[in-house]
Design a protein around this motif. Structure first.
Motif, PDB file in Angstrom:
ATOM      1  N   ARG A  88       0.824  -1.213   0.000  1.00 23.69           N
ATOM      2  CA  ARG A  88       0.000   0.000   0.000  1.00 23.69           C
ATOM      3  C   ARG A  88       0.862   1.268   0.000  1.00 23.69           C
ATOM      4  N   THR A 111       1.372  -7.040  -2.167  1.00 25.63           N
ATOM      5  CA  THR A 111       0.593  -7.467  -1.000  1.00 25.63           C
ATOM      6  C   THR A 111      -0.881  -7.492  -1.398  1.00 25.63           C
ATOM      7  N   THR A 139      -3.029 -16.084   1.169  1.00 25.80           N
ATOM      8  CA  THR A 139      -4.039 -16.323   0.133  1.00 25.80           C
ATOM      9  C   THR A 139      -3.484 -16.056  -1.262  1.00 25.80           C
ATOM     10  N   SER A 184       4.076  -3.302   5.245  1.00 25.52           N
ATOM     11  CA  SER A 184       4.196  -3.204   6.709  1.00 25.52           C
ATOM     12  C   SER A 184       4.762  -4.481   7.330  1.00 25.52           C
TER      13      SER A 184
HETATM   14  C1  LIG Z   1      -7.714 -13.989   5.931  1.00 23.92           C
HETATM   15  C2  LIG Z   1      -6.696 -13.008   5.447  1.00 23.92           C
HETATM   16  C3  LIG Z   1      -5.821 -13.393   4.458  1.00 23.92           C
HETATM   17  C4  LIG Z   1      -4.880 -12.472   4.004  1.00 23.92           C
HETATM   18  N1  LIG Z   1      -3.989 -12.848   3.020  1.00 23.92           N
HETATM   19  C5  LIG Z   1      -3.025 -11.990   2.632  1.00 23.92           C
HETATM   20  C6  LIG Z   1      -2.050 -12.366   1.639  1.00 23.92           C
HETATM   21  O1  LIG Z   1      -2.068 -13.461   1.084  1.00 23.92           O
HETATM   22  N2  LIG Z   1      -1.098 -11.466   1.314  1.00 23.92           N
HETATM   23  C7  LIG Z   1      -1.008 -10.228   1.888  1.00 23.92           C
HETATM   24  O2  LIG Z   1      -0.104  -9.457   1.536  1.00 23.92           O
HETATM   25  N3  LIG Z   1      -1.941  -9.834   2.791  1.00 23.92           N
HETATM   26  C8  LIG Z   1      -2.940 -10.676   3.173  1.00 23.92           C
HETATM   27  N4  LIG Z   1      -3.867 -10.256   4.070  1.00 23.92           N
HETATM   28  C9  LIG Z   1      -3.873  -8.838   4.445  1.00 23.92           C
HETATM   29  C10 LIG Z   1      -2.843  -8.505   5.517  1.00 23.92           C
HETATM   30  O3  LIG Z   1      -3.428  -8.730   6.791  1.00 23.92           O
HETATM   31  C11 LIG Z   1      -2.455  -7.003   5.439  1.00 23.92           C
HETATM   32  O4  LIG Z   1      -3.598  -6.196   5.508  1.00 23.92           O
HETATM   33  C12 LIG Z   1      -1.683  -6.642   4.162  1.00 23.92           C
HETATM   34  O5  LIG Z   1      -0.625  -7.550   3.959  1.00 23.92           O
HETATM   35  C13 LIG Z   1      -1.126  -5.225   4.296  1.00 23.92           C
HETATM   36  O6  LIG Z   1      -0.544  -4.850   3.100  1.00 23.92           O
HETATM   37  P1  LIG Z   1       0.526  -3.675   3.045  1.00 23.92           P
HETATM   38  O7  LIG Z   1       1.715  -4.041   3.874  1.00 23.92           O
HETATM   39  O8  LIG Z   1       0.741  -3.376   1.610  1.00 23.92           O
HETATM   40  O9  LIG Z   1      -0.259  -2.419   3.662  1.00 23.92           O
HETATM   41  P2  LIG Z   1      -0.131  -1.678   5.036  1.00 23.92           P
HETATM   42  O10 LIG Z   1      -0.227  -2.623   6.175  1.00 23.92           O
HETATM   43  O11 LIG Z   1      -1.080  -0.552   4.997  1.00 23.92           O
HETATM   44  O12 LIG Z   1       1.368  -1.115   5.032  1.00 23.92           O
HETATM   45  C14 LIG Z   1       1.830  -0.091   4.197  1.00 23.92           C
HETATM   46  C15 LIG Z   1       3.241   0.250   4.641  1.00 23.92           C
HETATM   47  O13 LIG Z   1       3.811   1.187   3.733  1.00 23.92           O
HETATM   48  C16 LIG Z   1       4.603   2.096   4.459  1.00 23.92           C
HETATM   49  N5  LIG Z   1       4.716   3.312   3.643  1.00 23.92           N
HETATM   50  C17 LIG Z   1       3.737   4.237   3.385  1.00 23.92           C
HETATM   51  N6  LIG Z   1       4.218   5.173   2.559  1.00 23.92           N
HETATM   52  C18 LIG Z   1       5.497   4.840   2.287  1.00 23.92           C
HETATM   53  C19 LIG Z   1       6.519   5.447   1.482  1.00 23.92           C
HETATM   54  N7  LIG Z   1       6.288   6.548   0.758  1.00 23.92           N
HETATM   55  N8  LIG Z   1       7.724   4.846   1.443  1.00 23.92           N
HETATM   56  C20 LIG Z   1       7.989   3.721   2.159  1.00 23.92           C
HETATM   57  N9  LIG Z   1       7.066   3.133   2.948  1.00 23.92           N
HETATM   58  C21 LIG Z   1       5.833   3.679   2.996  1.00 23.92           C
HETATM   59  C22 LIG Z   1       3.852   2.288   5.769  1.00 23.92           C
HETATM   60  O14 LIG Z   1       4.742   2.740   6.791  1.00 23.92           O
HETATM   61  C23 LIG Z   1       3.311   0.884   6.030  1.00 23.92           C
HETATM   62  O15 LIG Z   1       4.216   0.141   6.847  1.00 23.92           O
HETATM   63  C24 LIG Z   1      -4.806 -11.163   4.545  1.00 23.92           C
HETATM   64  C25 LIG Z   1      -5.704 -10.804   5.555  1.00 23.92           C
HETATM   65  C26 LIG Z   1      -6.633 -11.713   6.000  1.00 23.92           C
HETATM   66  C27 LIG Z   1      -7.564 -11.306   7.108  1.00 23.92           C
END
Ligand SMILES: Cc1cc2nc3c(=O)[nH]c(=O)nc-3n(C[C@H](O)[C@H](O)[C@H](O)COP(=O)(O)OP(=O)(O)OC[C@H]3O[C@@H](n4cnc5c(N)ncnc54)[C@H](O)[C@@H]3O)c2cc1C
Length: 358
Positions: A239, A264, A282, A297
């Motif tokens: 994200r 992700t 998943t 994250s």
């Molecule tokens: C049943 C279930 C199954 C799931 N299966 C999966 C799966 O298979 N795969 C998966 O990935 N997730 C899965 N999820 C979702 C998982 O729980 C997280 O919500 C997801 O992985 C978060 O994605 P993210 O790290 O991209 O986003 P976020 O958690 O929102 O993290 C974004 C990160 O980006 C950083 N950031 C923001 N701006 C910048 C910048 N300019 N430069 C550098 N860093 C920055 C922030 O500090 C933050 O740490 C599942 C959830 C459930 C409930």
């Protein structure tokens, strides 16, 4: 009623429990998946993990190779740890088709009686294992991510359950063989050992004409096919990269490093990139040499899919992000500054190497 029951039993190939001596079932068999003479890496990963379990059981490790002109794959299977490779090589087995392949597997299982049979949880492996399971008096644990055996010779096949919130360990206590499909990238293959001794046993493909009831006319390769599971370098975005354009930048970086981009679930759910690129519980389980996590994250559901990478570099602007706990190298900063700087450093190094080859 009794007649219907009898017919039904016969149809699905069940045998009455009393007729079978389960103690004759010994050893672990890995069904090797290949296409056009190249084995899928999940097969070697399965042999690696099965070697450990076979030693615990004091039982042979077997591979089953089916195809046409695939003796070299049986030899490879020995190099990756199999004690015996059953080889069924015939022109009509060149391409995978459910019925002929499943019939051959069934014949081999009935003849050589492995107590455990494992398949890759690929499209082909899932199709084949399901077709075989319907003809054997046993179950099938799909998509396992952990395997072990106990002193009663029971296979413990664990997999995420209840919307992936907990792990379930599934046992098949009464029947043999115990069967499971296993996700690619979950286990590590043993180093290939060309001196490992093993036996290749040819298997005659005994197929009734009705078992070859389909014909493969053509393969149409999807041009945008995503092969995350065999990628050596992955640049993954979350994200934090802010939108679909971010993936163009990560794609460039990945191409430069000879790898592929991944994501992700937050990024795929947002529609920034196709779900086929998702890594995690998943999505795909990956095991590259290098995984660069950008704006991710480090949620547990993502981490389970990439934590076995050899090297993890995390780029995140939040120094407290959980991803840093599993990263080998962490860079705190805005990815829009860090990625171009990394790319420039990489290009400089590459140019130096061209100018001064070792
Ligand atoms: C049943 C279930 C199954 C799931 N299966 C999966 C799966 O298979 N795969 C998966 O990935 N997730 C899965 N999820 C979702 C998982 O729980 C997280 O919500 C997801 O992985 C978060 O994605 P993210 O790290 O991209 O986003 P976020 O958690 O929102 O993290 C974004 C990160 O980006 C950083 N950031 C923001 N701006 C910048 C910048 N300019 N430069 C550098 N860093 C920055 C922030 O500090 C933050 O740490 C599942 C959830 C459930 C409930």
């Amino acid at each position: 009623m009794a007649e219907t029951k009898k017919r039904k039993k016969k149809m699905i190939g069940l045998q009455p429990e009393g007729d079978i001596d389960w103690s004759k079932y010994r050893g672990i068999m890995v069904v090797v998946e290949q296409r056009d003479g190249t084995a899928k890496s999940v097969s070697w990963q399965l042999l690696g993990e099965s070697k450990r379990m076979a030693e615990k059981l004091d039982a042979p490790l077997m591979a089953l190779v089916i195809g046409h002109n695939v003796r070299h794959i049986a030899e490879e299977a020995i190099g990756y740890g199999a004690d015996i490779a059953y080889l069924c090589d015939s022109p009509e087995l060149k391409n995978y088709r459910t019925r002929p392949y499943s019939r051959i597997c069934l014949n081999v299982i009935r003849e050589y009686k492995p107590e455990i049979v494992l398949y890759g949880a690929t499209y082909t492996g899932r199709d084949l294992a399901g077709a075989i399971a319907t003809h054997l008096p046993t179950g099938l644990t799909a998509d396992s991510t952990m395997l072990d055996v106990d002193e009663e010779r029971l296979l413990h096949a664990s997999r995420p359950a209840f919307s992936e919130k907990m792990m379930a360990t599934i046992l098949c206590k009464q029947f043999k063989p115990q069967m499971a499909t296993v996700r690619s990238g979950t286990f590590e293959a043993l180093p290939f050992d060309k001196d490992h001794k093993g036996e290749i046993i040819p298997v005659q493909p005994v197929l009734k004409p009705e078992s070859i009831d389909t014909e493969v006319l053509e393969f149409i390769e999807a041009t945008d096919r995503v092969d995350l599971e065999d990628a050596q370098v992955i640049v993954a975005g979350g994200r934090g990269i802010g939108g679909p354009q971010g993936f163009d930048v990560l794609s460039d970086m990945a191409k430069e490093l000879g790898g592929t981009v991944a994501a992700t679930r937050a990024a795929t759910d947002a529609g920034w990139i196709d779900h086929a690129y998702q890594v995690g519980q998943t999505g795909s389980t990956v095991r590259p040499k290098l995984y660069i996590a950008v704006g991710i994250s480090g949620a547990v559901q993502h981490v389970v899919g990439m934590q076995n990478s050899d090297y993890i570099i995390a780029i995140n602007k939040d120094p407290e992000a959980p991803i840093f706990k599993i990263a080998n190298y962490g860079i705190v900063g805005d990815w829009m500054d860090v990625i171009p700087a990394l790319k420039a450093a990489w290009m400089e190094r590459k140019q130096k190497q061209v100018a001064n080859p070792v």
